[in-house]
Design a protein around this motif. Structure first.
Motif, mmCIF file in Angstrom:
data_model
loop_
_atom_site.group_PDB
_atom_site.id
_atom_site.type_symbol
_atom_site.label_atom_id
_atom_site.label_comp_id
_atom_site.label_asym_id
_atom_site.label_seq_id
_atom_site.Cartn_x
_atom_site.Cartn_y
_atom_site.Cartn_z
ATOM 1 N N THR A 273 42.790 39.823 43.662
ATOM 2 C CA THR A 273 41.825 39.001 42.925
ATOM 3 C C THR A 273 40.742 38.536 43.896
ATOM 4 O O THR A 273 41.015 38.258 45.060
ATOM 5 N N SER A 274 39.530 38.428 43.434
ATOM 6 C CA SER A 274 38.416 38.005 44.273
ATOM 7 C C SER A 274 38.654 36.605 44.844
ATOM 8 O O SER A 274 39.126 35.713 44.147
ATOM 9 N N ALA A 275 38.273 36.433 46.105
ATOM 10 C CA ALA A 275 38.393 35.133 46.770
ATOM 11 C C ALA A 275 37.067 34.377 46.747
ATOM 12 O O ALA A 275 36.867 33.449 47.525
ATOM 13 N N TYR A 276 36.161 34.742 45.856
ATOM 14 C CA TYR A 276 34.832 34.154 45.804
ATOM 15 C C TYR A 276 34.871 32.631 45.702
ATOM 16 O O TYR A 276 34.062 31.943 46.317
ATOM 17 N N CYS A 277 35.784 32.091 44.942
ATOM 18 C CA CYS A 277 35.827 30.646 44.728
ATOM 19 C C CYS A 277 36.518 29.881 45.855
ATOM 20 O O CYS A 277 36.503 28.654 45.856
ATOM 21 N N ILE A 278 37.119 30.586 46.777
ATOM 22 C CA ILE A 278 37.792 29.904 47.880
ATOM 23 C C ILE A 278 36.758 29.609 48.963
ATOM 24 O O ILE A 278 36.141 30.507 49.519
ATOM 25 N N SER A 279 36.583 28.320 49.219
ATOM 26 C CA SER A 279 35.585 27.852 50.180
ATOM 27 C C SER A 279 35.996 26.448 50.607
ATOM 28 O O SER A 279 37.014 25.934 50.129
ATOM 29 N N PRO A 280 35.216 25.803 51.474
ATOM 30 C CA PRO A 280 35.550 24.407 51.804
ATOM 31 C C PRO A 280 35.585 23.495 50.566
ATOM 32 O O PRO A 280 36.223 22.445 50.593
ATOM 33 N N ILE B 168 32.845 17.594 39.195
ATOM 34 C CA ILE B 168 33.438 17.567 40.527
ATOM 35 C C ILE B 168 33.620 18.979 41.071
ATOM 36 O O ILE B 168 33.215 19.280 42.192
ATOM 37 N N SER B 169 34.234 19.846 40.274
ATOM 38 C CA SER B 169 34.525 21.188 40.780
ATOM 39 C C SER B 169 33.250 22.003 40.985
ATOM 40 O O SER B 169 33.092 22.671 42.014
ATOM 41 N N ASN B 170 32.330 21.942 40.046
ATOM 42 C CA ASN B 170 31.107 22.731 40.185
ATOM 43 C C ASN B 170 30.141 22.117 41.196
ATOM 44 O O ASN B 170 29.491 22.839 41.947
ATOM 45 N N GLY B 171 30.037 20.800 41.218
ATOM 46 C CA GLY B 171 29.162 20.146 42.182
ATOM 47 C C GLY B 171 29.606 20.376 43.608
ATOM 48 O O GLY B 171 28.801 20.669 44.497
ATOM 49 N N SER B 172 30.906 20.269 43.855
ATOM 50 C CA SER B 172 31.408 20.514 45.210
ATOM 51 C C SER B 172 31.229 21.975 45.598
ATOM 52 O O SER B 172 30.917 22.284 46.753
ATOM 53 N N PHE B 173 31.381 22.874 44.640
ATOM 54 C CA PHE B 173 31.181 24.303 44.940
ATOM 55 C C PHE B 173 29.719 24.569 45.324
ATOM 56 O O PHE B 173 29.443 25.305 46.265
ATOM 57 N N TYR B 174 28.808 23.944 44.605
ATOM 58 C CA TYR B 174 27.385 24.111 44.933
ATOM 59 C C TYR B 174 27.081 23.562 46.326
ATOM 60 O O TYR B 174 26.404 24.198 47.128
ATOM 61 N N LEU B 175 27.596 22.381 46.621
ATOM 62 C CA LEU B 175 27.263 21.708 47.875
ATOM 63 C C LEU B 175 27.996 22.268 49.092
ATOM 64 O O LEU B 175 27.438 22.270 50.196
ATOM 65 N N LEU B 176 29.225 22.739 48.908
ATOM 66 C CA LEU B 176 30.061 23.052 50.066
ATOM 67 C C LEU B 176 30.464 24.515 50.224
ATOM 68 O O LEU B 176 31.019 24.874 51.264
ATOM 69 N N GLY C 219 28.668 27.206 50.547
ATOM 70 C CA GLY C 219 27.827 28.048 51.396
ATOM 71 C C GLY C 219 27.269 29.263 50.682
ATOM 72 O O GLY C 219 26.682 30.146 51.300
ATOM 73 N N ARG C 220 27.434 29.325 49.386
ATOM 74 C CA ARG C 220 26.967 30.489 48.619
ATOM 75 C C ARG C 220 25.627 30.247 47.916
ATOM 76 O O ARG C 220 25.099 31.130 47.284
ATOM 77 N N PHE C 221 25.090 29.017 48.028
ATOM 78 C CA PHE C 221 23.899 28.679 47.250
ATOM 79 C C PHE C 221 22.788 28.061 48.094
ATOM 80 O O PHE C 221 22.004 27.268 47.593
ATOM 81 N N GLU C 222 22.710 28.433 49.364
ATOM 82 C CA GLU C 222 21.671 27.851 50.218
ATOM 83 C C GLU C 222 20.265 28.160 49.711
ATOM 84 O O GLU C 222 19.343 27.374 49.887
ATOM 85 N N GLU C 223 20.097 29.282 49.076
ATOM 86 C CA GLU C 223 18.780 29.704 48.596
ATOM 87 C C GLU C 223 18.506 29.282 47.149
ATOM 88 O O GLU C 223 17.454 29.589 46.619
#
Length: 189
Positions: free
Chosen positions: A73-80, A127-135, A137-141
């Protein structure tokens, strides 16, 4: 026995664990898979009032995710940002604890339960989507407004599947609570 008492029985963890194991692999589901029920599982775990259950469910969620990724399974969602799943599920657990105080689905209890569930599901989404956006590293641009516009498409499936699971869970508990009365009427007739 009322709904809350049924949800506080010692057997509640079994279906919650089974539901998480069976659904955690697909967030929104598809033609072959049910959507992830983790939010509803933590909501119902709040009724149970045993502090070890949410900790166990958090460990189980991490283990399921690890096994899924190890098996392709993709690990795309695994991040800080992954650590923010703890407060995401915590919000749902606290909402379940709050709703456990309302033992009947009368004109006061039902709107309070539905309102709290909607509020908690929305907070969990933020919480889940906001933290994903901020932390992650996939949305710097990507600007915040562009991320919000793109992320809104996930809000209804995220909250909607949780509402459906909770409604189905409540209905099942009500049915299970009603069966002994129905059976006693049938045997006495």
């Amino acid at each position: 026995m009322n709904t809350t008492q049924w949800l506080q029985t010692k057997y509640l963890p079994i279906p919650l664990i089974a539901l998480m194991v069976l659904t955690r692999y697909h967030h929104f589901g598809d033609a072959l898979h049910l959507p992830d029920a983790s939010l509803a599982v933590f909501f119902f775990a709040g009724f149970y009032r045993k502090p070890a259950l949410p900790a166990f469910l958090l460990i189980l969620a991490g283990l399921i995710d690890y096994l899924a990724i190890a098996n392709g399974t993709s690990a795309y969602c695994i991040s800080p940002a992954y650590v923010f799943m703890i407060p995401t599920y915590g919000v749902m657990w606290l909402a379940g604890r709050y709703c456990g105080r309302y033992k009947t689905f009368d004109r006061i209890g039902l709107p309070l339960n539905v309102g709290m569930l909607m509020l908690a599901s929305t907070a969990a989404f933020l919480i889940s989507n906001g933290s994903f956006y901020l932390l992650s590293g996939r949305f710097e641009e990507v600007s915040l407004s562009a991320y919000i516009a793109g992320g809104l498409q996930y809000y209804l499936p995220y909250v909607g599947s949780t509402l459906l699971y909770v409604a189905a869970g409540y209905a099942l508990v009500k049915l299970l609570a009603f069966l002994p009365a129905l059976q006693s009427r049938h045997t006495s007739a």
